[in-house]
Design a protein around this motif. Structure first.
Motif, PDB file in Angstrom:
ATOM      1  N   ASP A 193       6.688   8.227   0.281  1.00 20.21           N
ATOM      2  CA  ASP A 193       5.494   8.766   0.764  1.00 20.21           C
ATOM      3  C   ASP A 193       5.774   9.110   2.217  1.00 20.21           C
ATOM      4  OD1 ASP A 193       4.053   7.923  -1.378  1.00 20.21           O
ATOM      5  OD2 ASP A 193       3.112   6.025  -0.134  1.00 20.21           O
ATOM      6  N   THR A 202      -0.213   6.393   8.668  1.00 25.82           N
ATOM      7  CA  THR A 202      -1.255   7.319   7.978  1.00 25.82           C
ATOM      8  C   THR A 202      -0.437   7.804   6.759  1.00 25.82           C
ATOM      9  OG1 THR A 202      -2.726   7.566  10.034  1.00 25.82           O
ATOM     10  CG2 THR A 202      -3.249   8.808   8.155  1.00 25.82           C
ATOM     11  N   GLY A 203      -1.135   7.482   5.533  1.00 27.40           N
ATOM     12  CA  GLY A 203      -0.323   8.019   4.241  1.00 27.40           C
ATOM     13  C   GLY A 203      -1.393   8.905   3.765  1.00 27.40           C
ATOM     14  N   SER A 204      -1.016   9.436   2.358  1.00 25.25           N
ATOM     15  CA  SER A 204      -2.136  10.130   1.662  1.00 25.25           C
ATOM     16  C   SER A 204      -2.891   9.014   0.807  1.00 25.25           C
ATOM     17  CB  SER A 204      -1.485  11.045   0.613  1.00 25.25           C
ATOM     18  OG  SER A 204      -0.355  10.354  -0.083  1.00 25.25           O
ATOM     19  N   ARG A 205      -2.402   7.537   0.689  1.00 26.11           N
ATOM     20  CA  ARG A 205      -3.183   6.831  -0.307  1.00 26.11           C
ATOM     21  C   ARG A 205      -3.454   5.669   0.593  1.00 26.11           C
ATOM     22  NH1 ARG A 205       1.021   6.056  -5.075  1.00 26.11           N
ATOM     23  NH2 ARG A 205       2.341   5.633  -2.876  1.00 26.11           N
ATOM     24  N   TYR A 206      -2.996   5.548   1.668  1.00 24.67           N
ATOM     25  CA  TYR A 206      -3.103   4.123   2.513  1.00 24.67           C
ATOM     26  C   TYR A 206      -3.073   4.284   3.984  1.00 24.67           C
ATOM     27  CZ  TYR A 206      -2.966  -0.902   3.679  1.00 24.67           C
ATOM     28  OH  TYR A 206      -3.054  -2.018   4.125  1.00 24.67           O
ATOM     29  N   GLY A 239       0.758  -1.211  -0.203  1.00 30.78           N
ATOM     30  CA  GLY A 239      -0.101   0.185  -0.101  1.00 30.78           C
ATOM     31  C   GLY A 239       0.750   1.106  -0.143  1.00 30.78           C
ATOM     32  N   PHE A 240       2.130   1.159   0.589  1.00 27.74           N
ATOM     33  CA  PHE A 240       2.938   2.337   0.598  1.00 27.74           C
ATOM     34  C   PHE A 240       3.828   2.439  -0.518  1.00 27.74           C
ATOM     35  CE2 PHE A 240       1.572   1.971   5.059  1.00 27.74           C
ATOM     36  CZ  PHE A 240       0.992   3.331   5.174  1.00 27.74           C
ATOM     37  N   ARG A 241       4.584   3.273  -0.798  1.00 27.16           N
ATOM     38  CA  ARG A 241       5.630   3.827  -1.912  1.00 27.16           C
ATOM     39  C   ARG A 241       6.570   4.441  -1.430  1.00 27.16           C
ATOM     40  NH1 ARG A 241       2.682   0.366  -3.711  1.00 27.16           N
ATOM     41  NH2 ARG A 241       1.504   0.330  -5.552  1.00 27.16           N
TER      42      ARG A 241
END
Length: 510
Positions: free
Chosen positions: A266, A281-285, A261-263
């Motif tokens: 990030d 907590t990230g912007s996409r996942y 889910g993370f890159r």
């Protein structure tokens, strides 16, 4: 009986066994030397341990020996030696065991002592290719017992004790029951602590400047970080997230879904609680660490306790049949599975919905009371269904209704005869036509039963020597077929009907 002076039993293929002893010992020594010279090496240690185990098993097999003479029995193995005078031996029986399948059964000699205890001789061993030799050895041992034992009646037959009979001790059932109960108790013991942690996590709030340092672990703290790279490991469940500049630390173990889910690059926010990362907590996942649920743990404890019920039922059946002859087959414990299933219907949801408040309200108390009454009713039914039914005497006419037309009752002749070639029959046809053996509920390939030459010797319960294919709840009618013993197996009521319709139930054997 044949006069026998001495019997000696030693293992076959002794050269092959000694080869495995030498090969395993040499391999273990080489693996140990390699580990000593090169340092700890897990593959070498595993290989050495396996070879050492092979050598030990082969040495245990090759050194086994059993001797019998006028003084008694003597057994010797690598780990144990014992001897018995003949006056302490009540009977020599066959101990039938199964490994992975019915085709891999093997026999040993079970020594029944006069105090009721049993001992199993390491030799002889009867497998598919060695049954003739095994029975010869057993016959010789029984001849010595008959000659030198005290108060030994002339043996009419050799008793067979298997895992289904009353003479077998359910050791594995005891072990499984104790293990599952221990697991259930351990799981139940953690329920209250897990519930407290779960409530604390749900009530946790962000820390403030006024929060004392000693209490900051109980509130939420946040740290920003940048993901440097991800390392998903799909064959395993654990993957890794690496952070830039090792801030707040070098890496964090996460499930493979989070690593996907993370890159790299990030920007994420880490939420800490009790010195552990609970959320990323990230912007996409967004990843949340799994929080153990007290409800799930309580349900697991209930399931483990119920799973212990089946081996417990096997132990109960063994205790109920302790007064039966050692070779009589005990009723199956399968009816108790319905009791366990019925209990699971109300107990597991109750534990899941009220893990820490089982008796804290009128609703849960009523729920538990009603479920307990249902379980008690099912237990009473299972207790009656698994009772030991005494065989109906052959000379007593069955008080059963008359047949209405043609019926096909499940019943089997256990011997190969002209009317049951190669044991093909599974049913007996009764009613309008002549009694016949059929391969199913129909007249196809029916073979007429020669009723005129059959007489009844006795009706009895199933024994270990009747084979594993006969259900434990059936009874056996021993018939005299022109001087030859023929066994007819069927459920008790069906057997009474068959004997009545054949007209042999009231005949006396000649």
């Amino acid at each position: 009986m044949t006069e026998v002076g001495e019997v000696t039993c030693r293992p076959g293929a002794r050269r092959a066994l000694w080869f495995f002893v030498a090969f395993g010992a040499a391999g273990a020594v080489v693996a140990g030397a390699w580990t000593t010279y090169r340092g700890p090496d897990p593959p070498a240690l595993a290989l050495g341990s396996s070879l050492a185990f092979i050598a030990f098993v082969a040495l245990h097999a090759v050194t086994a020996r059993v001797d019998a003479d006028a003084r008694g029995l003597r057994s010797r193995t690598l780990l144990r030696r014992w001897s018995l005078p003949w006056y302490e031996v009540a009977d020599l029986q066959i101990r039938l065991r199964h490994r992975s399948s019915r085709s891999s059964e093997f026999c040993r000699v079970s020594v029944l002592l006069r105090n009721g205890h049993r001992r199993t001789l390491p030799l002889p061993v009867g497998r598919a290719a060695e049954l003739a030799e095994f029975h010869d050895r057993l016959t010789a041992l029984r001849a010595l017992h008959q000659r030198y034992g005290t108060d030994v009646p002339e043996p009419a037959r050799i008793r067979v004790v298997s895992d289904r009979t009353a003479g077998s001790v359910p050791v594995w059932a005891v072990a499984w029951c104790a293990t599952l109960l221990i697991c259930a108790g351990m799981a139940a013991g953690f329920v209250s602590d897990v519930a407290a942690d779960q409530r604390a996590w749900e009530a946790a709030v962000p820390c403030t400047a006024a929060t004392p340092v000693a209490q900051r672990s109980e509130c939420l703290t946040y740290t920003s970080a940048v993901i440097a790279r991800t390392d998903p490991n799909r064959p395993r469940t654990d993957s890794w997230l690496y952070f830039t500049d090792n801030r707040p630390f070098e890496r964090l173990r996460v499930p493979v879904e989070a690593a996907d889910g993370f890159r790299a690059g990030d920007k994420v926010q880490l939420t800490f609680w009790r010195h552990e990362v609970r959320t990323i907590t990230g912007s996409r996942y967004v990843w949340h660490q799994h929080v153990q649920s007290a409800a799930v743990l309580a349900a697991i404890a209930a399931v483990a306790a119920l799973a212990a019920g089946y081996p417990g039922a096997q132990i109960l059946q063994s205790l109920r049949g302790r007064r039966l002859p050692g070779d009589e087959v005990l009723p199956s414990a399968l009816p108790f599975t319905l009791v366990l299933a019925g209990t699971a219907v109300w107990l597991v949801p109750l534990c899941y919905l009220h893990p820490t408040t089982l008796f804290a309200s009128a609703t849960t108390i009523t729920w538990a009371a009603a479920g307990t009454l249902g379980t008690a009713a099912l237990f009473g039914w299972a207790w009656r269904a698994t009772r030991v039914r005494a065989p109906r005497p052959a000379e007593v006419t069955a008080e059963l209704p008359e047949l209405d037309g043609e019926v096909f009752l499940p019943a089997r002749f256990l011997e190969h005869t002209d009317y049951n070639p190669y044991g093909f029959g599974t049913h007996i046809a009764l009613g309008t036509g002549p009694p016949a053996v059929t391969p199913g509920p129909g007249r196809f390939a029916a073979r007429r039963i020669p009723v005129e030459r059959l007489t009844v010797r006795t009706v009895r319960r199933v024994r270990g020597g009747d084979g594993e294919t006969v259900p434990s709840g059936w009874h056996i009618a021993e018939l005299d077929d022109g001087g030859r013993l023929v066994r007819l197996a069927a459920a008790p009521d069906d057997l009474a009907v068959v004997l009545r319709e054949l007209g042999v139930a009231v005949r006396e054997p000649s």
